[in-house]
Scaffold this active site. Sequence first.
Site, PDB file in Angstrom:
ATOM      1  N   ARG A  56       3.508  -6.137  28.917  1.00 20.65           N
ATOM      2  CA  ARG A  56       2.779  -5.158  28.107  1.00 20.65           C
ATOM      3  C   ARG A  56       2.362  -3.925  28.903  1.00 20.65           C
ATOM      4  NH1 ARG A  56       2.453 -10.045  25.840  1.00 20.65           N
ATOM      5  NH2 ARG A  56       2.576 -10.560  28.030  1.00 20.65           N
ATOM      6  N   THR A  57       1.687  -4.152  30.046  1.00 19.81           N
ATOM      7  CA  THR A  57       1.133  -3.024  30.794  1.00 19.81           C
ATOM      8  C   THR A  57       2.251  -2.154  31.367  1.00 19.81           C
ATOM      9  OG1 THR A  57      -0.639  -4.549  31.378  1.00 19.81           O
ATOM     10  CG2 THR A  57      -0.625  -2.426  32.501  1.00 19.81           C
ATOM     11  N   LYS A  84      10.785  -6.462  52.001  1.00 24.71           N
ATOM     12  CA  LYS A  84      11.263  -6.503  53.397  1.00 24.71           C
ATOM     13  C   LYS A  84      10.081  -6.458  54.365  1.00 24.71           C
ATOM     14  CE  LYS A  84      15.262  -3.590  52.264  1.00 24.71           C
ATOM     15  NZ  LYS A  84      15.785  -2.229  52.473  1.00 24.71           N
ATOM     16  N   ARG A 106      -0.356  -2.247  39.818  1.00 22.51           N
ATOM     17  CA  ARG A 106      -0.761  -3.645  39.572  1.00 22.51           C
ATOM     18  C   ARG A 106      -0.524  -4.408  40.870  1.00 22.51           C
ATOM     19  NH1 ARG A 106       0.272  -7.648  34.606  1.00 22.51           N
ATOM     20  NH2 ARG A 106      -1.286  -6.197  33.835  1.00 22.51           N
ATOM     21  N   HIS A 134      -9.199  -4.795  34.897  1.00 26.38           N
ATOM     22  CA  HIS A 134      -8.041  -4.309  34.129  1.00 26.38           C
ATOM     23  C   HIS A 134      -8.595  -3.272  33.136  1.00 26.38           C
ATOM     24  CE1 HIS A 134      -4.171  -4.089  32.419  1.00 26.38           C
ATOM     25  NE2 HIS A 134      -3.925  -5.351  32.143  1.00 26.38           N
TER      26      HIS A 134
HETATM   27  N1   CP Z   1      -2.338  -7.950  29.097  1.00 22.04           N
HETATM   28  C1   CP Z   1      -1.508  -7.743  30.116  1.00 22.04           C
HETATM   29  O1   CP Z   1      -1.892  -7.198  31.159  1.00 22.04           O
HETATM   30  O2   CP Z   1      -0.227  -8.170  29.920  1.00 22.04           O
HETATM   31  P1   CP Z   1       0.960  -8.013  30.956  1.00 22.04           P
HETATM   32  O3   CP Z   1       0.674  -8.932  32.116  1.00 22.04           O
HETATM   33  O4   CP Z   1       2.207  -8.387  30.200  1.00 22.04           O
HETATM   34  O5   CP Z   1       0.993  -6.584  31.426  1.00 22.04           O
END
Ligand code: CP
Length: 319
Positions: A56-57, A84, A106, A134
């Site tokens: 999603r993100t 690496k 992320r 988040h």
């Molecule tokens: N909600 C969320 O962060 O989903 P993803 O891990 O798919 O990005």
Amino acid sequence: MNRNLLSINDLSREEIESVLGTAAKDFLELSKRDIKKVPTLRGRTIINLFYEKSTRTSTSFELAGKRLSADVVNVRAGSSAAGKGESLKDTTLTLNAYRPDIIVLRHPHVGAPAFVSRYTGAHVINAGDGKGEHPTQCLLDIFSLQREFGDLKGLKVAIVGDVLHSRVARSNISGFKKMGMKVILVAPPSLLPRGVESLGAKVAHSLDALAGMDVIYLLRMQRERHEGANYLPSMREYISNYCVGRRHVAKGQRVLHPGPINRGVEIESALADSEENMILQQVEAGLAVRMAVLYRIIVDNAVPLAAGEAEVRNIQAVG
Ligand code: CP
């Protein structure tokens, strides 16, 4: 907005309202048009740097950048020089040499986005840092709830499940409270962080606490972060006590989940497929909200040009 978005606490309530106003006014309807692209960030560069799995993100940040006409580069740790042995600092310095405007990160370690922001002139957006935060998930959840309920003040929300390992819970407890919501955490004691009271939410250990709530916010059981420790006597016992099904949801209550969902663990399949949940509305909101975040982080931090300077810069760029 500040120059970086590392935590939901980087935004005041007024700033949250303002960014979500941009999402609603300028970007939500765009996805329904035949032509979904606008030239707003033409010439800007966005690097999406992902050290953890995401659907999603990562998809919504990529689409958001592309629909705003930015140049978008996606770097996945598994297929980059990080595999690496390159350090996060050296990867950041390397990517910074391309002069990106925004780095979306992320990472499995709490604080990684703040660390990256020390080595780049780009705006850094936290797309999830370990058990940390988040913030864009929190924004899209607030946005989804506002579309459903209007004003959120006084609304009661139960956040249910693996709070201990959840960055979404940390951002959402703060974000929901900022919006005037009342938050209760429902989980076994072993899946709550130490000193949970300091988060400013009430605590319960049974799904009985869902009665009278307006919103039931389910969390994924993050088994990949349990690292061999036994947080639960047995998964079967957890499921029998905490897996939420349609029988737990009263008329008018709405169910949210950040995804990905574990059917049969934190959410029964019938509830996941029912209209009581807002999971796909959250996904849809994520794109408009992330477009607004990308746009506002650039525009709000732009240095105002002196009269005539823009024209001179344009000529120089062409020359
Ligand atoms: N909600 C969320 O962060 O989903 P993803 O891990 O798919 O990005």
